[in-house]
Write a protein that holds these residues in place. Structure first.
Motif, PDB file in Angstrom:
ATOM      1  N   HIS A 154      -2.832   3.333  -8.718  1.00  0.00           N
ATOM      2  CA  HIS A 154      -1.714   2.758  -7.722  1.00  0.00           C
ATOM      3  C   HIS A 154      -0.407   2.547  -8.705  1.00  0.00           C
ATOM      4  CE1 HIS A 154       0.427   0.312  -4.907  1.00  0.00           C
ATOM      5  NE2 HIS A 154      -0.220   1.055  -3.880  1.00  0.00           N
ATOM      6  N   TYR A 198      -9.028   1.580  -8.034  1.00  0.00           N
ATOM      7  CA  TYR A 198      -7.734   2.330  -7.437  1.00  0.00           C
ATOM      8  C   TYR A 198      -6.664   1.790  -8.057  1.00  0.00           C
ATOM      9  CZ  TYR A 198      -5.866  -0.847  -4.103  1.00  0.00           C
ATOM     10  OH  TYR A 198      -5.397  -1.978  -3.236  1.00  0.00           O
ATOM     11  N   TYR A 199      -6.646   0.204  -8.746  1.00  0.00           N
ATOM     12  CA  TYR A 199      -5.658  -0.366  -9.251  1.00  0.00           C
ATOM     13  C   TYR A 199      -4.795   0.267 -10.166  1.00  0.00           C
ATOM     14  CZ  TYR A 199      -7.953  -4.470  -7.466  1.00  0.00           C
ATOM     15  OH  TYR A 199      -8.677  -5.229  -6.624  1.00  0.00           O
ATOM     16  N   TYR A 240      -9.556   7.399  -1.830  1.00  0.00           N
ATOM     17  CA  TYR A 240     -10.185   6.053  -2.060  1.00  0.00           C
ATOM     18  C   TYR A 240     -10.334   5.550  -0.643  1.00  0.00           C
ATOM     19  CZ  TYR A 240      -7.513   6.479  -6.482  1.00  0.00           C
ATOM     20  OH  TYR A 240      -7.162   6.859  -7.727  1.00  0.00           O
ATOM     21  N   ARG A 271       6.151   0.424  -5.311  1.00  0.00           N
ATOM     22  CA  ARG A 271       5.397  -0.674  -4.656  1.00  0.00           C
ATOM     23  C   ARG A 271       5.212  -1.844  -4.906  1.00  0.00           C
ATOM     24  NH1 ARG A 271       7.746   1.266  -1.106  1.00  0.00           N
ATOM     25  NH2 ARG A 271       6.584  -0.338   0.335  1.00  0.00           N
ATOM     26  N   VAL A 285     -11.215   1.898  -2.295  1.00  0.00           N
ATOM     27  CA  VAL A 285      -9.817   1.070  -1.888  1.00  0.00           C
ATOM     28  C   VAL A 285     -10.006  -0.271  -2.299  1.00  0.00           C
ATOM     29  CG1 VAL A 285     -10.248   1.176   0.599  1.00  0.00           C
ATOM     30  CG2 VAL A 285      -7.789   0.821  -0.355  1.00  0.00           C
ATOM     31  N   LEU A 302       2.469   4.926  -7.847  1.00  0.00           N
ATOM     32  CA  LEU A 302       3.153   4.249  -6.937  1.00  0.00           C
ATOM     33  C   LEU A 302       3.877   3.018  -7.489  1.00  0.00           C
ATOM     34  CD1 LEU A 302       0.888   4.558  -3.852  1.00  0.00           C
ATOM     35  CD2 LEU A 302       2.834   6.118  -4.610  1.00  0.00           C
ATOM     36  N   PHE A 338      -1.961   9.963  -1.493  1.00  0.00           N
ATOM     37  CA  PHE A 338      -2.787   9.156  -2.602  1.00  0.00           C
ATOM     38  C   PHE A 338      -4.047   8.434  -2.088  1.00  0.00           C
ATOM     39  CE2 PHE A 338      -3.289   4.992  -4.528  1.00  0.00           C
ATOM     40  CZ  PHE A 338      -3.538   5.226  -5.753  1.00  0.00           C
ATOM     41  N   TRP A 339      -3.790   8.105  -1.046  1.00  0.00           N
ATOM     42  CA  TRP A 339      -4.966   7.085  -0.346  1.00  0.00           C
ATOM     43  C   TRP A 339      -6.303   7.811   0.077  1.00  0.00           C
ATOM     44  CZ3 TRP A 339      -4.898   2.436  -1.504  1.00  0.00           C
ATOM     45  CH2 TRP A 339      -3.795   1.574  -1.661  1.00  0.00           C
ATOM     46  N   ARG A 387      -4.254  -6.013  -3.363  1.00  0.00           N
ATOM     47  CA  ARG A 387      -3.071  -5.889  -3.595  1.00  0.00           C
ATOM     48  C   ARG A 387      -2.379  -6.915  -4.212  1.00  0.00           C
ATOM     49  NH1 ARG A 387      -2.607  -4.512   2.914  1.00  0.00           N
ATOM     50  NH2 ARG A 387      -4.401  -5.790   2.928  1.00  0.00           N
ATOM     51  N   ASP A 406       0.889  -1.339   0.125  1.00  0.00           N
ATOM     52  CA  ASP A 406      -0.019   0.105   0.183  1.00  0.00           C
ATOM     53  C   ASP A 406       0.900   1.409   0.002  1.00  0.00           C
ATOM     54  OD1 ASP A 406      -2.528  -1.223  -0.013  1.00  0.00           O
ATOM     55  OD2 ASP A 406      -2.692  -1.246   2.061  1.00  0.00           O
TER      56      ASP A 406
END
Length: 245
Positions: free
Chosen positions: A117, A113-114, A102, A124, A108, A121, A98-99, A150, A90
């Motif tokens: 992300h 949100y994929y 969401y 990550r 989220v 990011l 960023f979060w 995730r 995350d």
């Protein structure tokens, strides 16, 4: 999409959403190597018999994608033969801004949100993929809590790098969606798929279509440039570390 719905189930007591990512159709018509890379929900509830089954499947490394607040609550007993690598996918601490949107909207828990992300990011997911690529000899299992979001993002990037057909990537994700009710029931939590679908509907889409948009729009070349992965990492990911004995 039938090949991704074939029985690739990772059968281990305490798992409801585990499967081998081998056997998926590649763009060139071949398939990903079996017994090398696996995905699942969290392994907290895997029993001793379940760990024996994972050992028999060839798994020697687990990549845990959860946040520190989650891993701190994990009291599961790991066998001595297992190597665990923790990657906070995350990145809540490194990118809190960023979060915000969401978490406020509940998105989220959806595929909506994929894509952002992966775009904002990439390091990550890159760190998670690097842990898979550089794992010790043996199979690698990566997981988050439910094995959906995730884990789904990392699987999408991994399978795209490996050259898996996009429809097979979508079908693999839908297998997780299908496993969700049994997984949630196992921990006494009501099914939440209707809520997730409703959130997607508010944005004019469905869970399947939202995920398909991410797959279709994933700029793998740009991602690789910004992911921190090197040439050796990419080769290992493309081959599922198949050359490793």
């Amino acid at each position: 999409m039938s090949d991704a719905r074939d029985d690739r189930t990772l059968r281990a007591d305490g798992l409801y959403n585990g499967r081998d990512l081998g056997g998926l159709r590649l763009r060139d018509g071949s398939t990903t190597p079996t017994g090398r890379v696996f995905r699942s929900e969290g392994v907290d509830r895997v029993t001793a018999a379940g760990w024996d089954a994972l050992h028999d499947a060839g798994i020697r490394t687990v990549v845990d994608l959860r946040a520190p607040s989650e891993t701190a609550r994990d009291t599961g007993v790991r066998p001595e033969w297992l190597t665990t690598v923790v990657v906070d996918h995350d990145g809540l601490d490194v990118a809190p801004s960023f979060w915000e949107a969401y978490w406020e909207t509940g998105l989220v828990g959806t595929p909506l949100y994929y894509g952002p992300h992966l775009a904002e990011l990439p390091e990550r997911t890159g760190e998670a993929l690097r842990a898979i690529a550089r794992a010790e000899p043996g199979g690698v299992l990566f997981h988050c809590a439910g094995g959906r979001d995730r884990t789904g993002i990392v699987a999408l990037a991994l399978l795209t790098i490996a050259g898996v057909d996009p429809e097979a990537i979508v079908a693999d994700y839908l297998a997780t969606v299908g496993n969700a009710p049994a997984l949630l029931a196992s921990i006494g939590v009501p099914a939440n798929e209707d809520r997730i679908e409703a959130l997607c509907a508010e944005h004019g889409t469905t869970v399947e279509d939202a995920f398909r948009v991410v797959v279709d729009g994933f700029d793998v070349d740009r991602f690789v440039e910004r992911s921190g992965l090197d040439t050796a990492d990419l080769e290992a990911l493309r081959t599922f570390c198949a050359a490793v004995a």
